[in-house]
Design a protein around this motif. Structure first.
Motif, PDB file in Angstrom:
ATOM      1  N   VAL A 176      33.321  20.938  70.206  1.00 22.75           N
ATOM      2  CA  VAL A 176      33.400  19.519  69.429  1.00 22.75           C
ATOM      3  C   VAL A 176      32.155  18.977  69.378  1.00 22.75           C
ATOM      4  CG1 VAL A 176      34.307  17.204  70.069  1.00 22.75           C
ATOM      5  CG2 VAL A 176      35.899  19.104  70.392  1.00 22.75           C
ATOM      6  N   GLY A 177      31.211  18.968  70.473  1.00 24.78           N
ATOM      7  CA  GLY A 177      29.963  18.580  70.383  1.00 24.78           C
ATOM      8  C   GLY A 177      29.262  19.077  69.116  1.00 24.78           C
ATOM      9  N   HIS A 178      29.194  20.580  69.227  1.00 26.91           N
ATOM     10  CA  HIS A 178      28.546  21.187  68.180  1.00 26.91           C
ATOM     11  C   HIS A 178      28.838  20.684  66.834  1.00 26.91           C
ATOM     12  CE1 HIS A 178      26.348  24.554  65.845  1.00 26.91           C
ATOM     13  NE2 HIS A 178      27.559  24.659  65.338  1.00 26.91           N
ATOM     14  N   PHE A 295      33.406  30.824  65.998  1.00 22.69           N
ATOM     15  CA  PHE A 295      33.814  30.819  67.252  1.00 22.69           C
ATOM     16  C   PHE A 295      33.116  30.301  68.272  1.00 22.69           C
ATOM     17  CE2 PHE A 295      32.800  34.748  69.384  1.00 22.69           C
ATOM     18  CZ  PHE A 295      32.283  35.483  68.083  1.00 22.69           C
ATOM     19  N   ALA A 296      33.864  29.743  69.272  1.00 27.64           N
ATOM     20  CA  ALA A 296      33.027  29.189  70.486  1.00 27.64           C
ATOM     21  C   ALA A 296      32.825  30.382  71.524  1.00 27.64           C
ATOM     22  CB  ALA A 296      33.325  28.007  71.164  1.00 27.64           C
ATOM     23  N   PHE A 389      27.958  27.631  76.010  1.00 26.15           N
ATOM     24  CA  PHE A 389      28.518  28.299  74.891  1.00 26.15           C
ATOM     25  C   PHE A 389      27.700  28.269  73.567  1.00 26.15           C
ATOM     26  CE2 PHE A 389      32.195  27.630  77.316  1.00 26.15           C
ATOM     27  CZ  PHE A 389      33.169  28.316  76.999  1.00 26.15           C
ATOM     28  N   ARG A 390      27.674  29.098  72.727  1.00 26.79           N
ATOM     29  CA  ARG A 390      27.108  29.099  71.654  1.00 26.79           C
ATOM     30  C   ARG A 390      28.343  29.295  70.439  1.00 26.79           C
ATOM     31  NH1 ARG A 390      21.939  32.681  70.538  1.00 26.79           N
ATOM     32  NH2 ARG A 390      23.063  34.344  71.862  1.00 26.79           N
ATOM     33  N   ALA A 403      24.240  33.757  65.299  1.00 22.48           N
ATOM     34  CA  ALA A 403      24.630  32.813  66.298  1.00 22.48           C
ATOM     35  C   ALA A 403      24.211  31.593  65.918  1.00 22.48           C
ATOM     36  CB  ALA A 403      23.775  33.317  67.713  1.00 22.48           C
ATOM     37  N   PHE A 404      24.618  30.360  66.210  1.00 27.66           N
ATOM     38  CA  PHE A 404      23.878  29.066  65.893  1.00 27.66           C
ATOM     39  C   PHE A 404      23.328  28.485  67.188  1.00 27.66           C
ATOM     40  CE2 PHE A 404      27.321  29.835  63.079  1.00 27.66           C
ATOM     41  CZ  PHE A 404      26.585  29.604  61.839  1.00 27.66           C
ATOM     42  N   GLY A 405      22.222  28.200  67.266  1.00 27.02           N
ATOM     43  CA  GLY A 405      21.590  27.553  68.324  1.00 27.02           C
ATOM     44  C   GLY A 405      21.574  28.369  69.650  1.00 27.02           C
ATOM     45  N   GLU A 406      21.266  27.883  70.928  1.00 28.69           N
ATOM     46  CA  GLU A 406      21.086  28.615  71.990  1.00 28.69           C
ATOM     47  C   GLU A 406      22.019  28.121  73.056  1.00 28.69           C
ATOM     48  OE1 GLU A 406      19.141  30.990  72.331  1.00 28.69           O
ATOM     49  OE2 GLU A 406      18.146  30.868  70.474  1.00 28.69           O
ATOM     50  N   TYR A 407      22.352  28.987  73.937  1.00 23.74           N
ATOM     51  CA  TYR A 407      23.314  28.571  74.945  1.00 23.74           C
ATOM     52  C   TYR A 407      22.947  27.179  75.793  1.00 23.74           C
ATOM     53  CZ  TYR A 407      25.590  32.947  74.776  1.00 23.74           C
ATOM     54  OH  TYR A 407      26.299  34.266  74.534  1.00 23.74           O
TER      55      TYR A 407
END
Lengths: 415, 269, 288
Positions: A176-178, A295-296, A389-390, A403-407
């Motif tokens: 949700v935050g992402h 997917f997370a 999560f990523r 991948a989107f972003g970092e953990y």
């Protein structure tokens, strides 16, 4: 879909309270190391250590669980090929509980009293987890690396249980935050598409909680596990016009939802739970529908980066002929669980016993997966396991996950 | 007995401990109407079932035009040219009257299953010929107007005729009639007797007949075989059988229906 | 909205109808209430996976492979299990079909692994707008092919000599045998056809969903369809299939997905109470 039942609420328990629970057990077990040492009850032999795995190797959930077991076994094989732990080979005894709590109970008793094993991993059937949790919590055999974690087993925190898979609460918050930040939403309108199950409802509640924090609203749309056509759900989504969707269920749930939306020419971004992160799911959706889906995950699927942990896993998987499944998210999760096993045995020391294992783990430890996940931190107060999560998408052209972003990015969402 | 079409030799069949037929031997000559009579339970229908391959005899032989039947399957026997009607009609309830008749011919169809499915030219031609023949047969039986009806919609006498027609469509050389007169009125019986005679003379078909109606049996048969408790007790021309003491005793001793005794002057005397 | 729901319901219902038709063909011919029909659907889907993904056959050849494979399997099931048991109590044969479905499921999971597979065929998968309705080409194709198969079977059954032989054999084994019909061959053919129709349903269901043994559940919707339509009725099976599809979609839309099963079986119950011979079935006629 018992495997998908909710990861628990992470309750903050004071160190004092945890100690209060853990101390008597530790004291009790710890006082008799001489007796337990190298006795057959603990599964530690001169040349090997017996370690149990309880998972569905047949039945409706075996598709994902058997891949997890394969990942775990491969990791252990790698450890064994490198000489094992303190010169002992780790011997994985995988019991098939056939998606059946009764079978699980028998297999559990066998591993605890007859075989015996030093510890157990997996416990993929949540129904039997719930049923066995009083026994486990009061018992002597720790569960290290669960495939799914029920509230009954993991709350309040127990020195006998160490969760090993991505938790739903953090998953919901991270996803949700992402999307709220990525889409720059003020009052997000979110739809949960979930199979009709208790787990689906719990997941939706986590989503609703995370969305409420952002001042938005969440809607719950259900679907049958065996659905063939999701026109009703697609129409409901079109009427609702959510900013984004989150999907909980089996691969089919995600595939049908995304294909139906494409069919109706609607482009709404969606993210699935970790279990819905297989290349086949994206392939089945096709490039167009798959472009809107992520997917997370708290684990990095095989082949999606070149960090040492991933390269090591991919290389070994190829060596042992697991190329078909090494990109499945369950494989990396099992692989990491295998790492947990070997490191736990390392900590338990040369003269490992069940009691020593529990004692060493209960003090807290960190698993460094060399990039396959964020460092997994266990403390006496918190055994939740992987919490960062990523989001992952799939590039149909290169057939690789992206991948989107970092953990670390998700830290602000899940805290 | 050189011209025997069907010859039964030492036929025996047991069901568990029960001996239903015991060393039964007789012959039905080509072109004859042969009747098998006897009190209820004498084994007449069992005999029919042995001939058509429904039952496998425990011993003995049945030869049809010199060919042994006891090892053959029912459909193979049917294809050799033996047809049969049933005591309780055996019609296809789900098929129309015309289709019921066509079925008689299809059983012996020459084009195979696959040919029929892919509708080969031969299969289609066969189908057209069969349909035409079935229509002719309906006319012969005087039931042309019933072609599209279902058997269930017809009176009993008409259903009997349909079954008869289907049997004729099989091009049989020997037709087994199991109580064809049962349930028919006098006029219908007369018509059927005439029909049987007409068919014999025009088509050269032989008949094996089980019947309780003695006047009809005496009237129509060339040769009569009498069974009692599974054994043959007499055989011969109608006149001879009528006077046979064993036959009279069997019919008097048995709980024979009134109808059966009627028409046996010897017995009535 | 209603139109959209009806469209998808009818499209799905056409596939159910096709599977149900296969079920009725087997039931009519051999009086076997075939609980393995759902697994026949699964088999069809896996035959498609085998032909398209594993063997890489071109699509027309793959279709031939599926049809021939399914027909052979149908004959095999009849020869190995049904024929030797003919004349046994109906319950024994039903148990055999249940056992068969369990064995088939295990066999498929052993052969192909438990993970579901995705099936991609060259069939069109896009959509277009027609009269305000969003028409999915795959749904359209599935419905059209199902109707074509049903029509072809109807014509074959009604108007060809082999169809007549099949009807006759189904009607009365005894009379057909006496008329010289190889009843066995007809029954074998019925199983081949029943299996093949289910397999074609499986080809589409596998593409609409994913190919896994879980498709059995969907295949078994043929059972309520058949009971609703009329056990021995061929048009009844098709009508029953359509009804099940439409009810499923309507209930999912206006009540909840879970209610769909409730509604289907509620209708089944009403039918059994009020009209036990089904919508288009025939009331049993007592013979003279």
């Amino acid at each position: 879909m018992m495997t998908l039942t909710s990861k628990t609420f992470r309750v903050r328990i004071s160190a004092y309270r945890a100690l209060l629970i853990a101390a008597p057990i530790i004291a009790c077990l710890g006082s008799a190391p001489a007796l337990a040492q190298n006795t057959p009850q603990d599964g530690v032999h001169a040349d090997r250590v017996d370690w149990g795995v309880l998972m569905d190797l047949s039945g409706p959930t075996s598709a994902s669980q058997s891949i997890w077991v394969a990942g775990l076994q491969d990791r252990i094989r790698m450890v064994n090929e490198a000489g094992g732990v303190y010169g002992r080979r780790i011997n994985i005894l995988a019991e098939d509980n056939r998606f059946n709590a009764a079978t699980d109970r028998i297999a559990f008793e066998k591993l605890v009293s007859q075989t015996p094993v030093i510890a157990i991993s997996g416990m993929g059937t949540s129904a039997s987890q719930v049923a066995l949790s009083p026994t486990i919590r009061a018992g002597k055999v720790p569960i290290v690396g669960t495939y799914t974690s029920t509230k009954a087993l993991s709350e309040p925190v127990s020195p006998m249980v160490y969760n090993g898979f991505c938790g739903y609460k953090e998953m919901a918050a991270a996803g949700v935050g992402h999307y709220v930040d990525k889409l720059g939403l003020k009052a997000p309108k979110v739809a949960t598409v979930a199979i009709e199950s208790a787990g689906g409802k719990e997941y939706h509640d986590f989503i609703a909680e995370a969305v409420a924090k952002r001042g938005g609203t969440a809607h719950h749309i259900t679907m049958k596990v065996t659905a063939v056509d999701v026109t009703p759900q697609a129409l409901e989504l079109m009427a609702l016009k959510p900013d984004f969707i989150t999907i909980y269920g089996v691969p089919n749930t995600a595939i049908l939802t995304m294909k139906a939306l494409q069919q109706y020419g609607v482009k709404i971004p969606a993210f699935g739970i970790t279990y819905l992160g297989a290349p086949q799911i994206f392939t089945a959706m096709g490039p167009e529908a798959g472009a809107n889906y992520t997917f997370a995950s708290c684990f990095t699927p095989g082949g999606s980066d070149t960090l040492p942990g991933n390269v090591e896993m991919m290389t070994f998987a190829e060596k042992v002929g697991r190329t078909a499944i090494r990109e499945d998210i369950n494989y990396v999760a099992g692989w990491v669980a295998g790492q947990m096993i070997s490191e736990a045995l390392q900590r338990a020391g040369r003269e490992a016993t069940r009691a020593k294992l529990v004692e060493s783990l209960s003090k807290g430890f960190t698993i460094d997966t060399k990039g396959l996940s964020a460092p997994i931190v266990y403390t006496p107060q918190n055994n939740t396991g992987p919490v960062l999560f990523r989001m992952f998408g799939y590039d149909h052209a290169t057939k690789k996950f992206t991948a989107f972003g970092e953990y670390a990015d998700s830290a602000r969402y899940v805290q | 007995m050189d011209d025997a079409l069907l010859s039964v030799e030492g036929l025996e069949i047991r069901f568990g401990g029960l001996v239903a037929l015991q060393s039964v031997s007789f012959a039905a000559r080509r072109g004859d109407i042969t009747a098998v009579i006897g009190p209820n339970g004498a084994g007449k229908t069992t005999l029919f079932n042995c001939v058509t391959g429904m039952y496998t005899p425990s011993a003995g032989s049945i030869a049809f035009a010199g060919k042994e039947l006891t090892r053959l399957k029912p459909f193979e026997i049917a294809r050799l040219g033996i047809a049969r009607t049933f005591q309780n009609l055996a019609l296809f309830e789900g098929l129309s009257i015309l289709e019921n008749l066509m079925m008689g011919a299809y059983g012996r169809g020459h084009s195979g299953l696959l040919e029929g499915m892919v509708r080969s030219r031969r299969a289609v031609r066969e189908e057209q010929e069969t349909r035409a023949r079935a229509l002719e047969m309906l006319a012969l039986l005087g039931i042309s107007d019933l072609a599209d009806k279902r058997p269930g919609e017809l009176p009993y006498g008409a259903q009997k005729r349909v079954e008869f027609g289907r049997v004729l469509m099989q091009d049989a050389k020997l037709i087994l009639l199991d109580e064809p007169m049962a349930g028919m009125n006098a006029a219908e019986k007369d018509e059927l007797v005439a029909l049987i005679r007409r068919i014999r003379s025009t088509l050269g078909v032989s008949f094996l007949l089980v019947e309780h109606d003695m006047p009809v049996v005496m009237d129509v048969s060339d040769h009569i075989v009498v069974l009692d408790f599974g054994r043959k007790i007499a055989e011969g021309a109608p006149e001879a059988v009528r006077r046979n003491e064993a036959v009279i005793a069997a019919y008097l001793g048995a709980d024979a229906p009134e109808e059966a005794l009627h028409g046996m002057p010897g017995a009535a005397a | 909205m209603l139109g959209q729901v009806l469209f998808s319901g009818l499209a799905l219902g056409s596939i159910y109808g096709l599977v149900a038709l296969g079920f009725v063909v087997i039931l009519k011919a051999t009086d076997v209430f075939n609980f393995a029909q759902g697994m026949f659907v699964v088999c069809g889907a896996y035959l498609a996976v085998t032909a398209l993904s594993l063997l890489g056959l071109p699509f027309p050849l793959a279709i031939l492979f599926i049809i021939l494979g399914a027909a052979l399997m149908g004959m095999g099931v009849h020869a190995a299990l049904i024929r030797p048991l003919s004349g046994r109590p109906i319950l024994s044969i039903i148990m055999v079909t249940i056992a068969l479905s369990i064995v088939m499921r295990a066999g498929i999971e052993i052969l192909y692994g438990p993970a579901g597979r995705t099936l991609s065929t060259p069939l069109p998968s896009g959509g277009f707008l027609f009269a305000g309705l969003r028409i999915s080409q795959l749904h359209m194709t599935a419905a059209a092919v199902s109707w074509l198969c049903m029509l072809a079977f109807g014509l074959f059954f009604r108007f060809t000599s082999v169809g007549l032989l099949m009807r006759a054999a189904a009607d009365s084994h005894e009379a057909a045998t006496i008329a010289g019909v190889k009843v066995d061959a007809m029954n074998r053919l019925a199983w081949a056809i029943g299996f093949t129709l289910a397999a074609i349903g499986g080809l589409f269901l596998g593409q609409l969903q994913i190919v896994s043994t879980e498709l059995e559940t969907i295949g078994l919707l043929a059972l309520p369809a058949v009971v609703i339509g009329g056990m021995q009725s061929i048009p009844g099976a098709i009508l029953g299939g359509l009804l099940v599809g439409v009810i499923e979609q309507l209930a999912s839309t206006y009540i909840s997905p879970k209610s769909a099963d409730v509604m289907i079986y509620a209708l089944l119950l009403v039918i059994l109470l009020v009209r036990p011979w089904g919508l288009l079935g025939q009331k049993a006629i007592n013979r003279v």
